[in-house]
Design a protein around this motif. Sequence first.
Motif, PDB file in Angstrom:
ATOM      1  N   GLU A 177       0.928  -1.006  -0.011  1.00 39.04           N
ATOM      2  CA  GLU A 177      -0.148  -0.028   0.077  1.00 39.04           C
ATOM      3  C   GLU A 177       0.960   1.348   0.064  1.00 39.04           C
ATOM      4  OE1 GLU A 177      -3.782   1.336  -0.038  1.00 39.04           O
ATOM      5  OE2 GLU A 177      -3.284  -0.622   0.068  1.00 39.04           O
ATOM      6  N   PRO A 178       0.581   1.981  -0.867  1.00 39.70           N
ATOM      7  CA  PRO A 178       1.746   3.290  -1.092  1.00 39.70           C
ATOM      8  C   PRO A 178       1.269   4.351   0.227  1.00 39.70           C
ATOM      9  CG  PRO A 178       0.018   3.284  -2.627  1.00 39.70           C
ATOM     10  CD  PRO A 178      -0.338   2.238  -1.948  1.00 39.70           C
ATOM     11  N   LYS A 179       2.447   4.877   0.813  1.00 38.20           N
ATOM     12  CA  LYS A 179       2.047   5.955   1.618  1.00 38.20           C
ATOM     13  C   LYS A 179       1.357   7.093   0.988  1.00 38.20           C
ATOM     14  CE  LYS A 179       5.663   4.211   4.839  1.00 38.20           C
ATOM     15  NZ  LYS A 179       6.693   4.489   5.274  1.00 38.20           N
ATOM     16  N   ARG A 180       0.312   7.720   1.761  1.00 40.27           N
ATOM     17  CA  ARG A 180      -0.227   8.843   1.302  1.00 40.27           C
ATOM     18  C   ARG A 180      -0.013  10.075   1.901  1.00 40.27           C
ATOM     19  NH1 ARG A 180      -2.801   7.086  -3.008  1.00 40.27           N
ATOM     20  NH2 ARG A 180      -3.723   4.656  -3.089  1.00 40.27           N
ATOM     21  N   GLY A 181       0.479  11.065   1.578  1.00 45.19           N
ATOM     22  CA  GLY A 181       0.668  12.299   2.395  1.00 45.19           C
ATOM     23  C   GLY A 181      -0.427  13.454   1.998  1.00 45.19           C
ATOM     24  N   ARG A 182      -0.475  14.371   2.843  1.00 45.03           N
ATOM     25  CA  ARG A 182      -1.354  15.358   2.448  1.00 45.03           C
ATOM     26  C   ARG A 182      -0.547  16.459   1.271  1.00 45.03           C
ATOM     27  NH1 ARG A 182      -5.956  16.218   5.095  1.00 45.03           N
ATOM     28  NH2 ARG A 182      -5.847  18.686   4.805  1.00 45.03           N
ATOM     29  N   MET A 183      -1.542  16.719   0.382  1.00 43.24           N
ATOM     30  CA  MET A 183      -0.793  17.434  -0.876  1.00 43.24           C
ATOM     31  C   MET A 183      -1.392  18.776  -0.476  1.00 43.24           C
ATOM     32  SD  MET A 183       0.212  15.464  -2.894  1.00 43.24           S
ATOM     33  CE  MET A 183       0.469  16.282  -4.356  1.00 43.24           C
ATOM     34  N   PRO A 184      -0.308  19.893  -0.850  1.00 39.19           N
ATOM     35  CA  PRO A 184      -0.501  21.262  -0.352  1.00 39.19           C
ATOM     36  C   PRO A 184      -1.688  21.742  -1.404  1.00 39.19           C
ATOM     37  CG  PRO A 184       1.328  21.047  -1.569  1.00 39.19           C
ATOM     38  CD  PRO A 184       0.991  19.575  -1.138  1.00 39.19           C
ATOM     39  N   VAL A 185      -2.709  22.486  -0.815  1.00 38.40           N
ATOM     40  CA  VAL A 185      -3.831  23.083  -1.751  1.00 38.40           C
ATOM     41  C   VAL A 185      -3.628  24.436  -1.850  1.00 38.40           C
ATOM     42  CG1 VAL A 185      -6.295  23.453  -1.457  1.00 38.40           C
ATOM     43  CG2 VAL A 185      -5.263  21.491  -0.464  1.00 38.40           C
ATOM     44  N   ARG A 186      -3.900  24.937  -3.159  1.00 43.07           N
ATOM     45  CA  ARG A 186      -3.934  26.642  -3.514  1.00 43.07           C
ATOM     46  C   ARG A 186      -4.889  27.247  -3.119  1.00 43.07           C
ATOM     47  NH1 ARG A 186      -2.226  26.100  -9.592  1.00 43.07           N
ATOM     48  NH2 ARG A 186      -4.760  26.253  -9.555  1.00 43.07           N
ATOM     49  N   ASP A 187      -4.965  28.469  -2.695  1.00 39.35           N
ATOM     50  CA  ASP A 187      -5.958  29.131  -2.348  1.00 39.35           C
ATOM     51  C   ASP A 187      -6.599  29.463  -3.665  1.00 39.35           C
ATOM     52  OD1 ASP A 187      -5.403  29.270   0.434  1.00 39.35           O
ATOM     53  OD2 ASP A 187      -4.283  31.048   0.446  1.00 39.35           O
ATOM     54  N   VAL A 188      -7.867  29.733  -3.781  1.00 41.33           N
ATOM     55  CA  VAL A 188      -8.588  29.967  -4.805  1.00 41.33           C
ATOM     56  C   VAL A 188      -9.207  31.484  -4.758  1.00 41.33           C
ATOM     57  CG1 VAL A 188     -10.490  29.346  -6.332  1.00 41.33           C
ATOM     58  CG2 VAL A 188      -9.058  27.563  -5.576  1.00 41.33           C
ATOM     59  N   GLU A 189      -8.962  32.135  -5.677  1.00 40.61           N
ATOM     60  CA  GLU A 189      -9.547  33.489  -5.413  1.00 40.61           C
ATOM     61  C   GLU A 189     -10.997  33.587  -6.055  1.00 40.61           C
ATOM     62  OE1 GLU A 189      -6.990  36.856  -7.006  1.00 40.61           O
ATOM     63  OE2 GLU A 189      -5.069  35.885  -6.173  1.00 40.61           O
ATOM     64  N   PRO A 190     -11.886  34.230  -5.311  1.00 44.06           N
ATOM     65  CA  PRO A 190     -13.361  34.350  -5.719  1.00 44.06           C
ATOM     66  C   PRO A 190     -13.501  35.297  -6.878  1.00 44.06           C
ATOM     67  CG  PRO A 190     -13.076  35.302  -3.502  1.00 44.06           C
ATOM     68  CD  PRO A 190     -11.835  34.696  -3.958  1.00 44.06           C
TER      69      PRO A 190
END
Length: 97
Positions: free
Chosen positions: A84-97
């Motif tokens: 099973e591959p190790k899963r890490g949190r991926m950075p999320v970009r801010d989205v401008e409205p």
Amino acid sequence: MTRKSRSPKQPRLPGRWPLQDAKARFSELVRRVRSEGPQLVTVHGRDEVVVVAADEFRRLKGERTGRALVDALQESPYRDVDIEPKRGRMPVRDVEP
């Protein structure tokens, strides 16, 4: 002026067809595949392709169920290894409205 005579045509071996003969006598080639089995087609004297009956082709090709792969994996001495591959949190970009 004298012409050189061509060398006599070599006798065709059973089950071997020069390409030009296979094209010219395709119906006979198909009949022989059914009655005698696979037929070899040559190009410039070299083996190039084999013509086989559809039933024989399906038998040789086998069904594509994946059963052989599943069986091989289940028989592996390493089947209990955790891959099973190790899963890490991926950075999320801010989205401008």
